[in-house]
Design a protein around this motif. Structure first.
Motif, PDB file in Angstrom:
ATOM      1  N   GLY A 117       0.822  -1.201   0.000  1.00 35.57           N
ATOM      2  CA  GLY A 117       0.000   0.000   0.000  1.00 35.57           C
ATOM      3  C   GLY A 117       0.856   1.251   0.000  1.00 35.57           C
ATOM      4  O   GLY A 117       1.825   1.383  -0.757  1.00 35.57           O
ATOM      5  N   LEU A 118       0.515   2.151   0.892  1.00 32.32           N
ATOM      6  CA  LEU A 118       1.203   3.440   0.941  1.00 32.32           C
ATOM      7  C   LEU A 118       2.682   3.291   1.264  1.00 32.32           C
ATOM      8  O   LEU A 118       3.516   4.082   0.799  1.00 32.32           O
ATOM      9  CB  LEU A 118       0.520   4.338   1.983  1.00 32.32           C
ATOM     10  N   MET A 119       3.016   2.254   2.048  1.00 28.34           N
ATOM     11  CA  MET A 119       4.417   2.057   2.444  1.00 28.34           C
ATOM     12  C   MET A 119       5.328   1.778   1.248  1.00 28.34           C
ATOM     13  O   MET A 119       6.535   1.935   1.337  1.00 28.34           O
ATOM     14  CB  MET A 119       4.529   0.896   3.446  1.00 28.34           C
ATOM     15  N   ALA A 120       4.743   1.358   0.131  1.00 28.51           N
ATOM     16  CA  ALA A 120       5.557   1.126  -1.070  1.00 28.51           C
ATOM     17  C   ALA A 120       6.011   2.442  -1.691  1.00 28.51           C
ATOM     18  O   ALA A 120       6.934   2.459  -2.517  1.00 28.51           O
ATOM     19  CB  ALA A 120       4.756   0.318  -2.095  1.00 28.51           C
ATOM     20  N   HIS A 121       5.369   3.534  -1.298  1.00 26.60           N
ATOM     21  CA  HIS A 121       5.689   4.839  -1.866  1.00 26.60           C
ATOM     22  C   HIS A 121       6.272   5.812  -0.844  1.00 26.60           C
ATOM     23  O   HIS A 121       6.995   6.738  -1.213  1.00 26.60           O
ATOM     24  CB  HIS A 121       4.428   5.455  -2.476  1.00 26.60           C
ATOM     25  N   ILE A 122       5.941   5.630   0.430  1.00 24.16           N
ATOM     26  CA  ILE A 122       6.434   6.503   1.494  1.00 24.16           C
ATOM     27  C   ILE A 122       6.924   5.609   2.633  1.00 24.16           C
ATOM     28  O   ILE A 122       6.158   4.798   3.165  1.00 24.16           O
ATOM     29  CB  ILE A 122       5.330   7.446   2.001  1.00 24.16           C
ATOM     30  N   SER A 123       8.175   5.738   3.000  1.00 26.96           N
ATOM     31  CA  SER A 123       8.752   4.846   4.008  1.00 26.96           C
ATOM     32  C   SER A 123       8.156   5.108   5.386  1.00 26.96           C
ATOM     33  O   SER A 123       7.639   6.193   5.669  1.00 26.96           O
ATOM     34  CB  SER A 123      10.275   5.027   4.057  1.00 26.96           C
ATOM     35  N   GLN A 124       8.246   4.104   6.251  1.00 30.78           N
ATOM     36  CA  GLN A 124       7.726   4.207   7.613  1.00 30.78           C
ATOM     37  C   GLN A 124       8.388   5.354   8.363  1.00 30.78           C
ATOM     38  O   GLN A 124       7.754   6.044   9.167  1.00 30.78           O
ATOM     39  CB  GLN A 124       7.984   2.885   8.353  1.00 30.78           C
TER      40      GLN A 124
END
Length: 693
Positions: free
Chosen positions: A485-492
């Motif tokens: 999801g979003l983590m594929a585009h914005i790191s933790q």
């Protein structure tokens, strides 16, 4: 059909004479250029002093076209005439080429030039311009044009590596340096002239940095933070093809690859042409190449459309002084305190990331405090900041970063956001940003989308460019936390903490803007909120009414209203009459209702009286049943149970801010206001976050 190609500047980091020796090895045939079969010299002339040589060749080409097309046109080879004019004194080679075969049906004319780099005598520049015109070709015009472009593209892509190849061949043979041509000294005069030329040449060499010095200068300026556009303007210069013509800045092919990204041959050409066109229109003032490229991409590299939209944007920037926003804009305190958005690091691809907590935004409060223009100015300031951040990201990443990303948190989005004036303000912002900041959006991540979001998206999406819409990624609920999801585009580490990440952000949690901030004092009520405001301000003393008259030509039209009671109590109602009343808006002590009653004219209350108290917001709509005159009436209200001793003084005023709109039945597709016909009360600024709007 006419196609024009104008190459960016190509730089060989070798002296002119060595490049010329490599160039001559392409003749009479070159295995590295498969379509180049052979050539014969039809003219070879050298001036008496040996400074200039003109060679004209007839070149035989085996064009790669489908076999069937070859049979239809009846030829296996095509012939071109190439004229080379080498000026050894000026260290310049001018190449002109045109087609001999099918010249009455197809016209191809190419001009190329090799010349010494203006900033280093040890570098050589190459530039070419070509015009293709397919006049008529037995119905195969499109096919012939595609073949011509394909062959030309292949030839250009090979050009630089062929020169590099032959320079290496010369090096293997021990040829790494060729002396600059010197004129024979035949007289004292010519000797003196030669000495002067040599002295001038030596001075130029002393003033011009060598290759290593230029590279050091570039590295230093990159370290110091010079923008890509600045570097280009300082370190990439070319000359026009005509002798003695005005020199103009030109794009360098290597610069394009490094700072703008990989482009096709024709895309590079369109960029060069637009740059020259805009420099001429702007009287030599160079625009950032990233800006030119954005407008070209937004118009699918249609040169004329890109030029037109860019010119309109430049006029808009000048009219509204957009170039001064970064230096002169002061963020209003209400924005600093209540606007839930801001820049927040970068996404996984190095693009600047802007985070907007839209579900927490009080659009109505912002519009009523800073106005539509204030909201627009804030947006433009964000966009101008974004352009700066793109430049910084390009230098930091060492590769082109041409757009930013937007993360929209929709938690808290509800029906109060579907407020018609707010939607209108949003659409206006979208329209202006789309027109003046095209191709700046990389990705739009929408997270925690509630059920009401599809309604908002249906209303807004038609006004967003199709290409931009394709960049939206939607995540409902907590889906953004799923794998891929979003983590594929914005790191933790970058994800804001309010979305479950580990990065704290300075983005405020949006609250309702206190109504006490809408206007400052009673004097403000004597004039409009702002020139751009869609709201009207009215003060009513005891006994006064304010009425807005709307003429409906057809049944089924929709009347909408939205108003806030800023001070004291008022009553509101909607009246219908078939009598024609010309005034559009009037404030007086005598109501139209009283005039109708006195005149014995018929009327009816289509919306019963509503008493609204200090601090309340009211939104509503009415679908007209008949054609005629509709009157929206606000009146200073005194509670019946109050005695005269408890009543209000004559000097006390009630204040309202209102907005109305009349939607014809023809265009009515469902009123946004009708979704939330309601009124609400805000008890105090301190509890504004819990007040319903």
């Amino acid at each position: 059909m006419v196609q024009k190609y104008h190459s960016p500047l190509r730089v060989y980091k070798y002296p002119f004479e060595l490049v010329m020796a490599a160039y001559e090895r392409r003749f009479p045939s070159c295995p590295l250029i498969p379509i180049f079969v052979s050539c014969e010299i039809v003219r070879d002339e050298t001036s008496s002093d040996g400074s200039e040589t003109v060679i004209e060749r007839r070149c035989k080409l085996n064009v790669d076209v489908p076999y069937l097309l070859k049979k239809i046109i009846g030829v296996d080879f095509v012939y071109f005439i190439q004229r080379n004019t080498l000026n050894r004194r000026k260290r310049r080679l001018l190449i002109e080429a045109w087609n001999e075969t099918f010249s009455n049906r197809v016209e191809i004319f190419e001009t190329c030039e090799y010349f010494v780099h203006p900033e280093s005598n040890d570098w050589t520049c190459f530039e070419q311009v070509a015009n293709f015109e397919i006049k008529s070709f037995l119905g195969f015009e499109n096919a012939i044009e595609k073949v011509a472009i394909k062959q030309y593209s292949a030839s250009i892509s090979k050009g630089k590596e062929i020169i590099e190849h032959f320079i290496k061949e010369l090096a293997k043979e021990g040829v790494t340096e060729i002396p600059i041509w010197q004129e024979d000294v035949c007289s004292t005069k010519s000797e003196a002239g030669s000495d002067e030329d040599n002295e001038k040449s030596r001075n130029e060499e002393m003033q011009s940095p060598n290759a290593e010095e230029v590279q050091v200068m570039l590295a230093e300026e990159l370290t110091l933070g010079a923008s890509a556009s600045d570097l280009l303007r300082r370190h990439s210069v070319s000359q026009s093809l005509g002798s003695g013509d005005h020199k103009s800045f030109q794009l360098d092919h290597d610069y394009i690859q490094m700072y703008l990204g990989k482009l096709t041959m024709m895309q590079e050409s369109k960029l060069v042409q637009l740059r020259e066109c805009m420099a001429e229109l702007q009287k030599g003032k160079a625009l950032p190449d990233s800006t030119l490229l954005r407008f070209l991409r937004s118009r699918e590299f249609n040169l004329e459309k890109a030029r037109e939209s860019l010119c309109q944007s430049l006029q808009w920037r000048k009219k509204y002084q957009v170039d001064k926003i970064l230096s002169e804009y002061t963020c209003p305190e209400v924005v600093t305190t209540y606007f839930p958005g801001g820049w927040h690091h970068t996404d996984s691809e190095g693009r600047p990331l802007y985070v907007l907590r839209l579900g927490q935004m009080d659009v109505k409060g912002l519009v009523k405090t800073i106005g539509e223009d204030g909201l627009l100015t804030l947006t433009l300031h964000v966009c101008e900041e974004g352009l700066q951040l793109l430049d910084e990201a390009t230098r930091r990443e060492g590769r082109p970063i041409s757009n930013w990303s937007l993360l929209i948190d929709l938690e808290g989005l509800n029906m109060r956001h579907l407020w018609r004036p707010g939607i209108k303000a949003l659409l206006r912002v979208i329209e202006i940003v789309e027109a003046n900041y095209p191709e700046t959006m990389g990705r739009v991540f929408t997270v925690r989308a509630p059920r009401v979001f599809p309604i908002l998206w249906t209303l807004v999406s038609p006004f967003i460019d199709v290409n931009t819409r394709s960049k939206f990624l939607f995540y409902g609920g907590n889906d953004y936390q799923a794998e891929g999801g979003l983590m594929a585009h914005i790191s933790q580490e970058i994800l804001p903490d309010f979305l479950g990440g580990t990065c704290s952000s300075r983005i405020v949690e949006g609250e309702l803007v206190p109504k006490s901030l809408y206007l400052t004092d009673d004097a403000e009520w004597e004039r409009p909120l702002k020139e751009d405001s869609i709201y009207h301000c009215v003060s009513l003393t005891k006994g006064q009414v304010h009425e807005v008259i709307l003429l409906s030509e057809d049944a089924g039209s929709v009347i909408t209203w939205d108003f806030d009671v800023m001070k004291h109590d008022i009553s509101f109602r909607v009246i219908f009459t078939q009598s024609r009343i010309e005034e559009e808006s009037i404030t007086s002590g005598t109501s139209i209702l009283e005039r109708l009653s006195t005149g014995g004219e018929e009327y009816e209350f289509v919306e019963s009286q509503l008493v609204c108290h200090d601090g309340e917001s009211v939104q509503g709509s009415h679908v007209t049943a008949h054609a005629g005159c509709y009157i929206l009436q606000w009146k200073f209200h005194v509670a019946p149970h109050k005695s005269s001793s408890q009543g209000t003084s004559e000097s006390q005023k009630a204040h309202i801010m209102y907005y109305t709109e009349h939607l014809s039945s023809e265009h009515y597709r469902g009123s946004l206001s009708s979704l939330q016909s309601s009124n609400s009360q805000q008890t105090a600024p301190s509890t504004s976050s819990t007040a319903s709007r």
